[in-house]
Design an enzyme around this catalytic site. Structure first.
Site, PDB file in Angstrom:
ATOM      1  N   LYS A   1     -11.194  -5.562  -6.972  1.00 38.97           N
ATOM      2  CA  LYS A   1     -11.795  -4.296  -6.851  1.00 38.97           C
ATOM      3  C   LYS A   1     -10.543  -3.202  -7.456  1.00 38.97           C
ATOM      4  O   LYS A   1     -10.789  -2.035  -7.810  1.00 38.97           O
ATOM      5  CB  LYS A   1     -12.551  -4.014  -5.687  1.00 38.97           C
ATOM      6  CG  LYS A   1     -11.970  -3.941  -4.662  1.00 38.97           C
ATOM      7  CD  LYS A   1     -12.701  -3.613  -3.406  1.00 38.97           C
ATOM      8  CE  LYS A   1     -12.535  -4.008  -1.966  1.00 38.97           C
ATOM      9  NZ  LYS A   1     -12.397  -5.537  -2.066  1.00 38.97           N
TER      10      LYS A   1
ATOM     11  N   LYS B   1       0.903  -1.254   0.054  1.00 40.24           N
ATOM     12  CA  LYS B   1      -0.133  -0.022   0.055  1.00 40.24           C
ATOM     13  C   LYS B   1       0.738   1.223  -0.128  1.00 40.24           C
ATOM     14  O   LYS B   1       0.621   1.969  -0.934  1.00 40.24           O
ATOM     15  CB  LYS B   1      -1.029   0.073   1.252  1.00 40.24           C
ATOM     16  CG  LYS B   1      -2.361  -0.903   1.117  1.00 40.24           C
ATOM     17  CD  LYS B   1      -3.219  -0.385   0.659  1.00 40.24           C
ATOM     18  CE  LYS B   1      -4.668  -1.007   0.066  1.00 40.24           C
ATOM     19  NZ  LYS B   1      -5.019  -1.998   0.875  1.00 40.24           N
TER      20      LYS B   1
ATOM     21  N   LYS C   1      -6.200 -11.422 -11.625  1.00 45.64           N
ATOM     22  CA  LYS C   1      -7.037 -11.650 -10.663  1.00 45.64           C
ATOM     23  C   LYS C   1      -8.022 -10.640 -10.571  1.00 45.64           C
ATOM     24  O   LYS C   1      -7.727  -9.445 -10.990  1.00 45.64           O
ATOM     25  CB  LYS C   1      -6.326 -11.734  -9.060  1.00 45.64           C
ATOM     26  CG  LYS C   1      -7.189 -11.856  -7.855  1.00 45.64           C
ATOM     27  CD  LYS C   1      -6.386 -11.524  -6.733  1.00 45.64           C
ATOM     28  CE  LYS C   1      -7.046 -10.645  -5.741  1.00 45.64           C
ATOM     29  NZ  LYS C   1      -7.856 -11.154  -4.395  1.00 45.64           N
TER      30      LYS C   1
HETATM   31  P1  ADP Z   1     -10.314  -7.588  -3.612  1.00 43.99           P
HETATM   32  O1  ADP Z   1      -9.313  -8.176  -4.309  1.00 43.99           O
HETATM   33  O2  ADP Z   1     -11.467  -7.276  -4.733  1.00 43.99           O
HETATM   34  O3  ADP Z   1      -9.899  -6.254  -2.844  1.00 43.99           O
HETATM   35  P2  ADP Z   1     -10.788  -8.599  -1.207  1.00 43.99           P
HETATM   36  O4  ADP Z   1      -8.867  -8.678  -0.831  1.00 43.99           O
HETATM   37  O5  ADP Z   1     -11.466  -7.667  -0.231  1.00 43.99           O
HETATM   38  O6  ADP Z   1     -10.884  -8.503  -2.688  1.00 43.99           O
HETATM   39  O7  ADP Z   1     -10.946  -9.991  -1.033  1.00 43.99           O
HETATM   40  C1  ADP Z   1     -12.067 -10.598  -0.050  1.00 43.99           C
HETATM   41  C2  ADP Z   1     -12.327 -12.244  -0.116  1.00 43.99           C
HETATM   42  O8  ADP Z   1     -12.451 -12.354  -1.610  1.00 43.99           O
HETATM   43  C3  ADP Z   1     -10.896 -12.803   0.064  1.00 43.99           C
HETATM   44  O9  ADP Z   1     -11.192 -14.082   0.909  1.00 43.99           O
HETATM   45  C4  ADP Z   1     -10.211 -13.198  -1.257  1.00 43.99           C
HETATM   46  O10 ADP Z   1      -9.577 -14.181  -0.996  1.00 43.99           O
HETATM   47  C5  ADP Z   1     -11.568 -13.146  -2.041  1.00 43.99           C
HETATM   48  N1  ADP Z   1     -11.272 -13.137  -3.464  1.00 43.99           N
HETATM   49  C6  ADP Z   1     -10.981 -11.644  -3.944  1.00 43.99           C
HETATM   50  N2  ADP Z   1     -10.781 -11.655  -5.229  1.00 43.99           N
HETATM   51  C7  ADP Z   1     -10.698 -13.004  -5.630  1.00 43.99           C
HETATM   52  C8  ADP Z   1     -10.608 -13.742  -6.827  1.00 43.99           C
HETATM   53  N3  ADP Z   1     -10.448 -12.938  -7.910  1.00 43.99           N
HETATM   54  N4  ADP Z   1     -10.808 -15.178  -6.942  1.00 43.99           N
HETATM   55  C9  ADP Z   1     -10.983 -15.776  -5.577  1.00 43.99           C
HETATM   56  N5  ADP Z   1     -11.307 -15.022  -4.566  1.00 43.99           N
HETATM   57  C10 ADP Z   1     -11.227 -13.772  -4.294  1.00 43.99           C
END
Ligand code: ADP
Ligand code: TRP
Length: 339
Positions: free
Chosen positions: A202, A113, A199
């Site tokens: 967001k 970050k 991946k």
């Molecule tokens: P982001 O990457 O969108 O910020 P988060 O880090 O808030 O998502 O993830 C929230 C949950 O969703 C976590 O348990 C994460 O492992 C899962 N997750 C997020 N993106 C994916 C993805 N592309 N495929 C599978 N699981 C995901």
């Protein structure tokens, strides 16, 4: 009996990756006999990056609605907003006093970050300690998380072990991370510069929001990046985002039949995208309806979260008081504690 606990930040509406990667596997674990689930919305963690109260509140509702729409039965578990349980921030303070600052500064998530954003708030440094408090406050045994959260779980175990070594092993339950190797990484709708899948996240603006209205959802699906192999030629399903997403939500038979279509000349990507759109509607039709029901009935969401906070609060209070008494502080006076 195993206590399963996990949180999702409320920084935006949960996307397809969050749903397939976290919410649905979490609900499956919650439904397994002998398990007790604690699912919460990590809205205090969201404050490290979101400072608009309306955005925070709306995304908290959206995250809650997504859990319920996907089928979490709140009667069987604990479903609450992190910010409704004040014990968590007090416990976090206790934990920070037993954990070296140097390790927090070296945490991957923090360094990433700082690199991306330049200047960051102090909240981001202490982010893992708040997460440790989330977990230790409920004596959780198993924490299902994505790989990126593994270090935070290591910190949680480490700080709990340090405190247990000092005050006795009955102070904290040592939790375990559960990384489900079967849960695949859902790819985003664009590839990276080298042509590799990325991946869905967001932070990359490459998400699919399955709760969007039909028109917007179809437009998003139509916007998925494909190569420019012409319609007369056979196509490679294994390098195609549309196919990969389809295989994650459709049945084995449906996936096999789309695969055949790719390998036969004459299929256009427009048609494949339409199949994906239809599969999303079929698979998530019910969830989409429920999601909109809850988003239109926020009082209902508030009620469920309020009930959840009351249930979770009882445990949080007990565990915090256990730590308080180990440290020589009095039990908290509310909820009938000794003054
Ligand atoms: P982001 O990457 O969108 O910020 P988060 O880090 O808030 O998502 O993830 C929230 C949950 O969703 C976590 O348990 C994460 O492992 C899962 N997750 C997020 N993106 C994916 C993805 N592309 N495929 C599978 N699981 C995901
Ligand atoms: N940091 C987690 C994430 O970004 C969210 C989270 C907060 C969490 N507290 C937690 C996950 C406790 C598991 C347990 O995905």
């Amino acid at each position: 009996m195993a206590r399963i606990l996990t949180g999702i930040q409320s920084t935006n509406v949960p996307h397809l990756g969050n749903i397939l990667g976290a919410i649905l596997p979490g609900i499956e674990l919650a439904n397994a006999p002998g398990n007790e689930a604690f699912f919460f919305i990590a809205d205090l963690h969201s404050l490290t990056t979101v400072h608009e109260p309306e955005v925070l509140m709306e995304n908290t509702y959206a995250t809650a609605a997504a859990w319920l729409a996907c089928g979490f039965d709140t009667e069987k578990g604990f479903f609450y907003r992190q910010s409704d349980i004040p014990e968590v921030t007090e416990l976090m303070w206790f934990l920070t006093c037993f954990f070296p600052f140097s390790r927090l500064e070296l945490a991957h998530s923090y360094k990433d970050k700082v690199e991306k954003l330049g200047s960051v708030s102090s909240g981001l440094v202490f982010y893992p300690m708040l997460m440790a408090a989330d977990i230790l406050l409920y004596d959780a045994n198993i924490v299902p998380v994505g790989k990126d959260q593994l270090q935070h779980l290591e910190f949680t175990r480490d700080v709990a072990e340090r405190i247990n070594a000092r005050f006795g092993s009955d102070t904290f339950v040592i939790p375990e991370a559960r990384i489900d190797e079967h849960v695949q990484i859902v790819p985003g709708i664009y590839k990276d510069e080298a042509g590799n899948f990325t991946k869905m996240s967001k932070s990359y603006g490459n998400t699919i929001n399955i709760f969007e209205d039909d028109k917007k959802l179809r437009k998003r699906v139509n916007g998925i990046q494909t190569d420019n192999t012409s319609i007369e030629l056979a196509k490679d399903p294994d390098t195609c985002i549309v196919y990969r997403l389809y295989s994650m939500i459709a049945s084995t038979e449906q996936t096999a039949s789309l695969r055949e279509a790719y390998l036969r000349p004459g299929m256009g990507y427009g048609w494949a995208k339409e199949q994906l759109y239809l599969a999303l509607i079929e698979r998530f039709g019910d969830a989409r309806e429920k999601y909109h029901f809850y988003m239109g009935n926020k009082k209902e969401l508030d009620l469920k979260l309020q009930e959840g906070a009351e249930k979770a609060g009882t445990i949080a209070y007990e565990v915090l008081c256990r730590m308080r008494s180990k440290l020589g502080y009095k039990k908290l006076a509310y909820f009938g504690g000794e003054v």
